[in-house]
Design a protein around this motif. Structure first.
Motif, PDB file in Angstrom:
ATOM      1  N   GLU A   1       7.381   8.078  10.552  1.00 21.08           N
ATOM      2  CA  GLU A   1       8.057   8.354   9.286  1.00 21.08           C
ATOM      3  C   GLU A   1       9.471   8.885   9.547  1.00 21.08           C
ATOM      4  O   GLU A   1      10.300   8.899   8.638  1.00 21.08           O
TER       5      GLU A   1
ATOM      6  N   ARG B   1       0.800  -1.228   0.000  1.00 22.03           N
ATOM      7  CA  ARG B   1       0.000   0.000   0.000  1.00 22.03           C
ATOM      8  C   ARG B   1       0.826   1.268   0.000  1.00 22.03           C
ATOM      9  O   ARG B   1       0.487   2.240  -0.645  1.00 22.03           O
ATOM     10  N   ASP B   2       1.895   1.280   0.791  1.00 20.40           N
ATOM     11  CA  ASP B   2       2.584   2.554   0.979  1.00 20.40           C
ATOM     12  C   ASP B   2       4.049   2.516   0.553  1.00 20.40           C
ATOM     13  O   ASP B   2       4.844   3.336   0.983  1.00 20.40           O
TER      14      ASP B   2
ATOM     15  N   LYS C   1       3.208   6.857  -4.064  1.00 25.76           N
ATOM     16  CA  LYS C   1       2.792   6.054  -2.916  1.00 25.76           C
ATOM     17  C   LYS C   1       2.605   6.949  -1.694  1.00 25.76           C
ATOM     18  O   LYS C   1       2.264   6.472  -0.614  1.00 25.76           O
TER      19      LYS C   1
ATOM     20  N   LYS D   1       6.285   0.457   1.370  1.00 22.04           N
ATOM     21  CA  LYS D   1       7.208   0.012   2.402  1.00 22.04           C
ATOM     22  C   LYS D   1       7.184  -1.503   2.580  1.00 22.04           C
ATOM     23  O   LYS D   1       7.787  -2.037   3.497  1.00 22.04           O
TER      24      LYS D   1
ATOM     25  N   LYS E   1      -1.740   5.424  10.496  1.00 21.37           N
ATOM     26  CA  LYS E   1      -0.799   5.209   9.384  1.00 21.37           C
ATOM     27  C   LYS E   1      -1.485   4.665   8.132  1.00 21.37           C
ATOM     28  O   LYS E   1      -0.893   3.902   7.377  1.00 21.37           O
ATOM     29  N   GLN E   2      -2.759   5.000   7.960  1.00 21.97           N
ATOM     30  CA  GLN E   2      -3.452   4.599   6.741  1.00 21.97           C
ATOM     31  C   GLN E   2      -3.090   5.562   5.618  1.00 21.97           C
ATOM     32  O   GLN E   2      -3.151   5.223   4.444  1.00 21.97           O
TER      33      GLN E   2
ATOM     34  N   ASP F   1      -7.040   8.561  10.446  1.00 18.91           N
ATOM     35  CA  ASP F   1      -6.334   7.702   9.497  1.00 18.91           C
ATOM     36  C   ASP F   1      -4.844   8.028   9.442  1.00 18.91           C
ATOM     37  O   ASP F   1      -4.033   7.161   9.135  1.00 18.91           O
TER      38      ASP F   1
ATOM     39  N   GLN G   1      -0.268   9.064   4.704  1.00 17.36           N
ATOM     40  CA  GLN G   1       1.070   9.477   5.126  1.00 17.36           C
ATOM     41  C   GLN G   1       1.147  10.906   5.647  1.00 17.36           C
ATOM     42  O   GLN G   1       2.049  11.265   6.387  1.00 17.36           O
TER      43      GLN G   1
ATOM     44  N   TRP H   1      -0.769  -6.484   5.166  1.00 19.00           N
ATOM     45  CA  TRP H   1      -2.024  -6.036   5.772  1.00 19.00           C
ATOM     46  C   TRP H   1      -2.976  -7.226   5.758  1.00 19.00           C
ATOM     47  O   TRP H   1      -3.377  -7.684   4.697  1.00 19.00           O
TER      48      TRP H   1
END
Lengths: 546, 322
Positions: free
Chosen positions: B135, A503-504, B153, A506, B198-199, B194, B201, A510
């Motif tokens: 982060e 997702r991110d 991302k 990294k 951490k849903q 969120d 950034q 999930w």
């Protein structure tokens, strides 16, 4: 400070005469606010919010105003069941599922049992949730944080899966009903694109129309009503239309040649028998209490999906699913335990994260801010003198609510003693007043009447309507969450079912969303697989015989 | 006949008397319709209910303020409602920047901001860039480096499409060559949650929305989109200090319905001046990092004209309007 002693201190403050009095008044106000269709707990809490200032001044107890509002909230959750059972109109969206079996029970002359079941199940649900709240609030708030957009969507999918069975046996008609509901849910302004959808007239057409009439808005009938649909279809408009008008017309038609009077008997021993009879409803109550609480603590879900899912799960796991919808007490216990449990659950993200899980908690949140409290992760540490009395008051309010509710049952049953020829017009008036009270808008009243007549014809043609109502409740959230997730994944649906989807950037895994999605998919597929298996077996058996 | 004449004369005299008192000083003669241009529970709603509470607690108005939420269509419903108000002298509204952006994006609404009575600007809300503490980002340069590395991302959550949050994100993307993905939410609270989970950034929440998670240490402020550092976050630089040329504020104002008489507008300006001066309001303002002085009447109208032009430019640049 350990939890037990903190809770004891809190309970002590909650039973102080002024707080106890506030809880009793709040519960009674809430009971009636909840019982009147359309008024609901949101309005009750919102209207009485300024009044809490007086309380704050008079008591100089930081928890007192909140205890009052929480009591109204609880009372309304109990009250919602009353109109669902006696009138067949859900008092609030949280009580829709209660009509499914509560109303048939009332028509069978078991209204008293339905009301007792609702009250006791509500009490159990509320108390179970409060126990969880007391013991695990900080831990559970981190669970809520783990539920992002894909997780909430997967949960919504699970909710849809649980009510596949709600429509009865006619699958195509059930599907029609669900999709019609989903369609209604898309009307209005889209959160993601910000564009109006299905409002029947876009800006350009509107401007063009206006120019034809020389810019005179009065010349175009209903011109202002162009913005009707931009508000979307409000849930209660559909629910009151379907149940208040549609069902009522159907009942009138069905009882054309005989005046129906619902039999109502009430006595202390019957109430006691109802309470003892609760042991038959342990399953629905348990499912409702646990599932309701869990759904309630997730922001964006709230008590309505909680109660609907509990009803669905209770029906699915029942040995006798066909008795649901015909007046099964378990079908009253499950949603009622769930909506009380969920409303306590919804307090959790509001207090620990500052995020309201339901519209009512949003108003409560506003209240807390006004009294100078800062809901958020530090509330429990920073303001124990507020938090613990409030939690204490949850226990007290629940107990007060169940006693008050049981005491008022004879009064509510008196409604049913009215001959139907009087009751039906009263219900129509309540539907209209209730819709107006909920949204302050005549357009919604007209729309409600329109839905009512539409629902009547669909009812005559034997379309199940509950799935449409449910799809309107869950559709908007499900769509929003799905599209937010797809924005996140650049349109890749793997985000819902693949735990290794990145997702991110990294490379994290999930698991919550995929597991939930797969359960939902299996639940949806199960009836079809079972049907196939039965057919194959049946075919094999037929061959063997032949 | 004689009776009728007397009655007519009486009525005329009464009418004149009423106009005379109205001309000298306006007093509300019935409950005041207090429209909120947002849903229940949001930032604007909380603020409106605080104002109502202050008025009631200090008995500032002769008649009660009755709040009604009109949240449909990014404020379109509220603006339409105000336009069609049957009694403009008793209809006021709490508003934010969608007061300009919604009419700009929807010319079909035929809403002219300048027709509204400029009662009072109670504050200007501020915006801060937030990231999660995990982060490991503490400065704006680190932020830029990390966002560039992560490409699309990197996700920014914000309230609504083409809203204040969207405008700021567009600016960051454009001015620094970033490709931040913007995801619209229904409310600032959900965005804050969120981010803490951490849903997403980053966010550009108002301080009031992110405060809880800032205090618990979950989120870290990176830059403020203000002209001077916020007193609450003295160590957080402004974007201007970091070499940017951008600041953005959201008005928190009260307006009167189009067609409100000058006397009524003056009455409400004085009413909200009292609210502004109250301890409760000042405390809320400093606790939530709100800025901006009290602005009313002609000065507020001037402020709106500047803001409308400003937003027209911004929305054109982002392609939201032609």
């Amino acid at each position: 400070m350990d939890i037990v002693s903190a809770l004891m201190d809190g309970l002590w403050i909650a039973v102080q005469p002024h707080n106890l009095a506030l809880a009793v008044i709040g519960v009674i106000v809430g009971l009636f606010v909840g019982a009147l269709p359309g008024l609901g707990s949101v309005n009750g809490v919102a209207i009485l919010l300024p009044f809490t200032f007086v309380i704050n001044e008079a008591t100089s107890d930081p928890a007192a105003p909140m205890i009052f509002l929480a009591a109204i909230y609880y009372g309304a959750m109990y009250g919602g069941a009353i109109s669902s059972i006696t009138l067949g109109i859900p008092g609030a969206s949280t009580a829709v599922a209660t009509t499914f079996d509560g109303r048939p029970m009332a028509l069978k002359g078991e209204a008293d049992r339905a009301l007792v079941t609702a009250a006791v199940a509500s009490f159990i649900g509320g108390t179970v949730a409060t126990l969880f709240f007391t013991g695990f609030a900080p831990m559970l708030s981190s669970v809520a944080l783990d539920f992002g957009n894909p997780e909430i969507f997967a949960l919504m999918l699970l909710a849809f899966a649980t009510f596949i069975g709600l429509g009865g046996d006619d699958i195509p008609k059930t599907m029609f009903s669900i999709f019609f509901g989903l369609l209604l849910a898309t009307i209005g302004f889209d959160t993601i694109s910000g564009e109006p959808r299905l409002v029947f007239m876009n800006e350009r057409e509107q401007t063009a129309l206006l120019e034809t009439f020389g810019g005179n808005t009065d010349a175009v009938p209903f011109f202002d009503s162009v913005s009707w649909f931009s508000r979307g279809i409000q849930f209660l408009v559909l629910a009151i239309g379907v149940y208040g008008i549609g069902e009522m017309l159907w009942t009138i038609n069905a009882s054309r040649y005989k005046v129906t009077m619902t039999e109502t008997k009430i006595s202390f021993s019957r109430i006691m028998r109802g309470i003892v009879g609760m042991k038959d409803c342990w399953k629905g109550t348990t499912i409702g209490s646990l599932l309701g609480f869990f759904v309630g603590i997730l922001p964006a879900a709230g008590a309505t999906p909680g109660s609907l899912m509990s009803y669905g799960v209770s029906k699915m796991t029942s040995r006798n699913p066909r008795s649901y919808g015909e007046g099964n007490p378990d079908g009253v216990a499950a949603p009622e335990a769930a909506n009380n449990s969920a409303s306590t659950g919804a307090m959790l993200p509001m207090m620990t994260l500052g995020i309201p899980g339901s519209p009512t908690t949003a108003v409560l949140l506003a209240g807390m801010v006004i009294w100078g409290l800062e809901p958020g992760p530090r509330l429990f540490e920073d303001r124990p003198e507020f938090v613990w009395p409030l939690i204490g008051s949850f226990y007290v309010s629940n107990l007060v609510a169940v006693i008050v509710n049981l005491a008022f049952i004879p009064l509510f049953l008196a409604v049913l003693r009215m001959p139907f020829t009087i009751l039906a017009p009263v219900i129509f008036v309540l539907s209209i007043v209730g819709t107006y009270a909920a949204y302050d808008n005549m357009y919604d009243v007209w729309l409600m009447v329109l839905f009512g007549f539409g629902a009547y014809f669909l009812r005559v043609l034997d379309y199940p309507l509950a799935p449409a109502v449910l799809a309107v409740v869950l559709g908007a959230t499900a769509e929003e969450k799905m599209r937010q997730s797809l924005l996140l994944s650049d349109g890749n649906f793997a985000i819902f079912w693949n735990p290794f989807f990145d997702r991110d950037g990294k490379g994290q895994e999930w698991w919550i969303a995929p597991v939930t999605t797969w359960i939902a998919v299996i639940l949806i597929a199960l009836p079809i697989i079972l049907w196939g298996v039965r057919r194959m077996r049946g075919g094999a058996a037929a061959e063997a015989r032949g | 006949m004689k009776l009728l004449k007397t009655l007519t004369l009486g009525a005329a005299a009464l009418g004149m008397a009423v106009t005379a008192t109205a001309a000298s000083a306006f007093e509300p003669s019935k409950p005041i319709d207090f429209v909120i241009m947002a849903g229940k529970g949001g930032g604007a709603d909380k603020m409106a209910r605080l104002m109502q509470a202050i008025v009631e607690k200090n008995e500032l108005a002769g008649k009660p303020l009755v709040p009604t939420n009109k949240s449909g269509g990014s404020g379109a419903e509220a603006l339409q409602y105000m336009k069609g108000a049957t009694d403009p002298d008793h209809t006021i509204m709490v508003t934010l920047n969608s007061f300009y952006t919604t009419p700009l994006r929807q010319p079909g609404l035929k809403v002219d901001n300048m027709a509204f009575a400029p009662v009072a600007r109670m504050a200007e809300d501020t915006f801060v860039l937030w990231v999660h503490k995990d982060e490991g980002i503490n400065t704006f340069d680190e932020f830029l480096a990390e966002v560039k590395k992560r490409g699309d991302k990197w996700v920014m959550g914000g309230t609504g499409k083409n809203s204040e949050d969207n405008i700021i994100t567009d600016h960051l993307n454009e001015a620094y060559g970033l490709s931040i993905k913007y995801i619209p939410y229904k409310g600032g609270g959900a965005v804050a949650k969120d981010l803490a989970g951490k849903q997403i950034q980053s966010s550009v929440n108002n301080p009031s929305e992110a405060l809880g998670f800032y205090e618990s240490g979950d989120v870290v402020p990176i830059v403020a989109f203000t002209n001077d550092r916020l007193p609450m976050f003295p160590d957080t630089p402004t974007l201007k200090e970091e070499g940017g040329d951008f600041s953005y504020f959201m008005q928190r104002s009260v307006v009167g319905a189009p067609g409100m008489s000058a006397e009524a507008a003056a009455y409400y300006t004085e009413l909200f001046r009292e609210v502004y001066k109250s301890d409760e309001w000042q405390e809320y303002k400093s606790k939530k990092s709100l800025m901006g002085d009290f602005v009313s009447q002609l000065d507020l109208a001037d402020y709106w004209e500047g803001q409308i032009e400003n937003h027209r430019t911004i929305l054109k640049a982002s392609g939201a309007i032609k």
